[in-house]
Design an enzyme around this catalytic site. Structure first.
Site, mmCIF file in Angstrom:
data_model
loop_
_atom_site.group_PDB
_atom_site.id
_atom_site.type_symbol
_atom_site.label_atom_id
_atom_site.label_comp_id
_atom_site.label_asym_id
_atom_site.label_seq_id
_atom_site.Cartn_x
_atom_site.Cartn_y
_atom_site.Cartn_z
ATOM 1 N N ASP A 131 0.457 -1.259 0.270
ATOM 2 C CA ASP A 131 -0.068 -0.022 -0.249
ATOM 3 C C ASP A 131 0.920 1.286 -0.087
ATOM 4 O O ASP A 131 1.915 1.685 -0.460
ATOM 5 C CB ASP A 131 -1.306 0.318 1.033
ATOM 6 C CG ASP A 131 -0.493 -0.152 2.240
ATOM 7 O OD1 ASP A 131 0.586 0.511 2.647
ATOM 8 O OD2 ASP A 131 -0.442 -0.511 3.459
ATOM 9 N N GLU A 179 -1.731 -0.177 -5.398
ATOM 10 C CA GLU A 179 -1.478 1.164 -4.903
ATOM 11 C C GLU A 179 0.392 1.315 -4.284
ATOM 12 O O GLU A 179 0.454 2.252 -3.900
ATOM 13 C CB GLU A 179 -2.464 1.132 -3.181
ATOM 14 C CG GLU A 179 -3.636 0.788 -3.122
ATOM 15 C CD GLU A 179 -3.898 1.526 -1.700
ATOM 16 O OE1 GLU A 179 -3.508 0.735 -0.291
ATOM 17 O OE2 GLU A 179 -5.395 1.750 -1.572
ATOM 18 N N HIS A 252 -10.482 9.991 0.211
ATOM 19 C CA HIS A 252 -10.300 10.561 -0.733
ATOM 20 C C HIS A 252 -10.722 11.089 -1.053
ATOM 21 O O HIS A 252 -11.001 11.348 -2.858
ATOM 22 C CB HIS A 252 -10.205 9.221 -1.511
ATOM 23 C CG HIS A 252 -8.921 8.415 -1.398
ATOM 24 N ND1 HIS A 252 -8.839 6.762 -1.677
ATOM 25 C CD2 HIS A 252 -7.831 8.434 -0.931
ATOM 26 C CE1 HIS A 252 -7.454 6.114 -1.028
ATOM 27 N NE2 HIS A 252 -7.362 6.823 -0.296
ATOM 28 N N GLU A 277 -10.312 -0.073 -6.170
ATOM 29 C CA GLU A 277 -11.171 -0.242 -4.485
ATOM 30 C C GLU A 277 -11.904 0.878 -4.375
ATOM 31 O O GLU A 277 -11.627 2.172 -4.317
ATOM 32 C CB GLU A 277 -10.214 -0.062 -3.736
ATOM 33 C CG GLU A 277 -9.137 -1.594 -3.320
ATOM 34 C CD GLU A 277 -7.818 -1.750 -3.120
ATOM 35 O OE1 GLU A 277 -8.409 -0.762 -2.090
ATOM 36 O OE2 GLU A 277 -6.958 -2.350 -3.587
ATOM 37 N N ASN A 292 -12.896 -2.253 13.212
ATOM 38 C CA ASN A 292 -13.303 -1.304 11.901
ATOM 39 C C ASN A 292 -12.271 -0.252 11.542
ATOM 40 O O ASN A 292 -12.226 -0.223 12.353
ATOM 41 C CB ASN A 292 -14.638 -1.622 11.842
ATOM 42 C CG ASN A 292 -15.089 -3.225 11.810
ATOM 43 O OD1 ASN A 292 -13.936 -3.948 11.783
ATOM 44 N ND2 ASN A 292 -15.839 -3.090 11.940
ATOM 45 N N ASP A 386 4.056 -3.161 11.913
ATOM 46 C CA ASP A 386 2.646 -3.231 11.947
ATOM 47 C C ASP A 386 1.851 -4.725 11.893
ATOM 48 O O ASP A 386 1.077 -4.321 13.206
ATOM 49 C CB ASP A 386 2.163 -2.570 10.474
ATOM 50 C CG ASP A 386 1.457 -2.649 10.289
ATOM 51 O OD1 ASP A 386 0.192 -1.738 11.621
ATOM 52 O OD2 ASP A 386 0.274 -1.468 9.443
HETATM 53 CA CA CA Z 1 -14.310 -6.452 12.882
#
Ligand code: CA
Length: 491
Positions: A131, A179, A252, A277, A292, A386
């Site tokens: 990404d 990306e 974006h 995407e 999320n 990460d």
């Molecule tokens: Ca979740």
């Protein structure tokens, strides 16, 4: 054979029909597509790992069905799949995120083709997520020179495409990198990146000259960014067909800006343009015990979040993004929704305290074993800062087109409703008449073999099969009987 009396037909209908849920999207949702082959696509790269984790998918009537069949019946016409070179540690443990490799792309591509859907192959040229912040080369390429990387990228692309095609996939487009806004495969100088792009596109041309070559970037909202990219690709002599961008409305920019910057690329360089995407939440709730990307107070406010966090809002976002790409003109190629089926492997809704942590722990076992979360602990060797620290479940279960039980949401209908197809107008001439009844009989008798969307148009009672019952419903409608189903209405 099909000329039954109405009374006999009604008896048959009463016996075989299950409840039909009216179409979700309202009439007037049609987009007048400038490109007749406009792509209404979806990325479902995680599906195999979900199935291995015990996830099932269900249609409107609550019947379990193959995900690809459900998508095709709702108007999705293209599938996107990501590929990592080697997303495994030395002991064969997957890094997660679907453990998306060439082997999984083979099965996903075959199953898509069986439902009449083409495949966009999305090469990351990495062993895990690529990404704007990460473009790490595959482990095997770590010490390669640029020319060695170019050769390896070419060969990996060509052999992978040949393998996926042999498995039965119908490859229509290939992405050279994912990306690649700042780099690709560990190269961050535009001249070096361009050499890698061209190594990939030459492999695609060698594989099949009819397959489109796509390059994929992000951040269309940055001032002058898309123009810089397109101009730089031109200056560096990069051979490609499709300029693709991600478009997430929480990051974006506006849709009018999206249209404007893509139109520059189309008008200046004659390239197709694509949103590779996008996605939008149908709720701000989490269902798997892993936070999320979009949740209350986190990516959930902003001037470009124009739609409610409901299935209706989700459908409206998809339609709006499709319209924005369509507004580019004939070079507006389509839109892919990202991971529209990445749902929970174990529902945490309504649980709290010990019950919630137990369910989350059970989910974690599945994420680790089958790669059904965004990252597993095994990814730490490759991405320690990460994925290795924050590994866990799905960060987008609230952006899927399926609820936490795997049942399809009404918002998925937007993929069909934008086509403007009317229930019963099987031959797509704008009228529901006897020719449609005849065509439905031909489909029922397997004389005609239509695409998935036409099958949906002919499946009047929405039971998943086209048969004499559907043809008779059309005949009844023509004869003036008040229809039980929304014949001649938008899907
Ligand atoms: Ca979740």
């Amino acid at each position: 054979m099909v000329k039954r009396s109405i009374a006999a037909v009604l008896t048959v209908i009463a016996l075989v029909c299950s409840a039909f849920l009216p179409s979700f999207a309202a009439e007037g949702d049609r987009i007048a597509f400038n490109n007749p082959d406009f792509i209404r696509g979806m990325d479902v790269s995680s599906v195999l790992s979900l199935e291995r984790s015990g996830v099932y998918f269900y249609d409107e009537n609550g019947n379990e069905n193959d995900l690809f069949k459900i998508l095709a019946r709702h108007g999705v016409n293209y599938i996107r799949v990501r590929i990592w070179n080697d997303p495994y540690d030395n002991n064969g443990n997957g890094y997660g995120g679907g453990n998306s490799d060439v082997e999984s792309a083979c099965e996903i591509g075959r199953r898509a083709a069986e439902c009449g859907m083409k495949l966009l192959v999305d090469f990351h040229y990495s062993d895990f997520w690529a990404d704007p912040k990460k473009q790490q080369p595959p482990k095997e390429w770590m010490n390669y020179s640029l020319s060695e990387k170019c050769a390896a990228l070419h060969d990996f692309t060509l052999t992978s495409l040949q393998t996926i095609k042999s498995a039965g996939a119908e490859i229509g487009m290939v992405q050279i990198g994912n990306e690649t806004t700042t780099g690709i495969a560990g190269e961050y100088d535009f001249s070096a990146m361009s050499k890698l792009f061209n190594s990939g596109s030459s492999a695609v041309r060698e594989f099949d000259s009819d397959v489109l070559v796509a390059l994929h970037f992000t951040n269309p909202e940055r001032d002058g960014h898309v123009r810089y990219l397109a101009d730089s690709l031109n200056k560096n002599g990069v051979d490609y067909d499709v300029f693709a961008t991600s478009y997430y409305p929480f990051w974006h920019g506006s849709l009018s800006n999206l249209t404007s910057v893509l139109k520059y690329v189309a008008d200046t360089y004659g390239k197709y343009t694509l949103v590779a995407e996008t996605s939008y939440p149908y709720t701000l709730d989490d269902t798997d015990g892993f936070q999320n990307t979009v949740n209350t107070g986190d990516n959930s406010t902003g001037e470009n979040l124009l739609w409610s966090f409901t299935p209706q809002g989700q459908a409206s976002e998809v339609k709006a993004v499709m319209s924005a790409v369509n507004d580019v003109g004939e070079k507006g190629l389509g839109v892919f929704y990202w991971e529209g089926a990445w749902i929970t492997v174990g529902d945490t809704t309504g649980l709290s305290g010990k019950a919630c942590s137990e369910r989350r722990n059970a989910n974690s076992v599945l994420w680790e074993a089958y790669g059904s979360g965004w990252a597993s602990s095994y990814s730490a060797e490759y991405d320690p800062d990460d994925a290795g620290r924050y590994y866990g479940g799905s960060a987008v279960d609230n952006q899927a087109f399926f609820d936490s039980n795997g049942k399809v949401l009404p918002s998925l209908n937007v993929f069909a409703s934008v086509t403007g197809r009317l229930l019963g107008d099987v031959n797509n001439d704008g009228l529901v008449d006897v020719t449609d009844a005849t065509e439905t009989q031909r489909i029922a008798a397997a004389i005609a073999s239509p695409d998935a969307l036409t099958n949906r148009v002919a499946d009047i009672n929405g039971d998943g099969a086209v048969n004499v019952v559907d043809a008779t419903e059309i005949q009844k409608y023509i004869a003036g009987y008040s229809p039980e189903y929304p014949i001649n209405k938008s899907l």
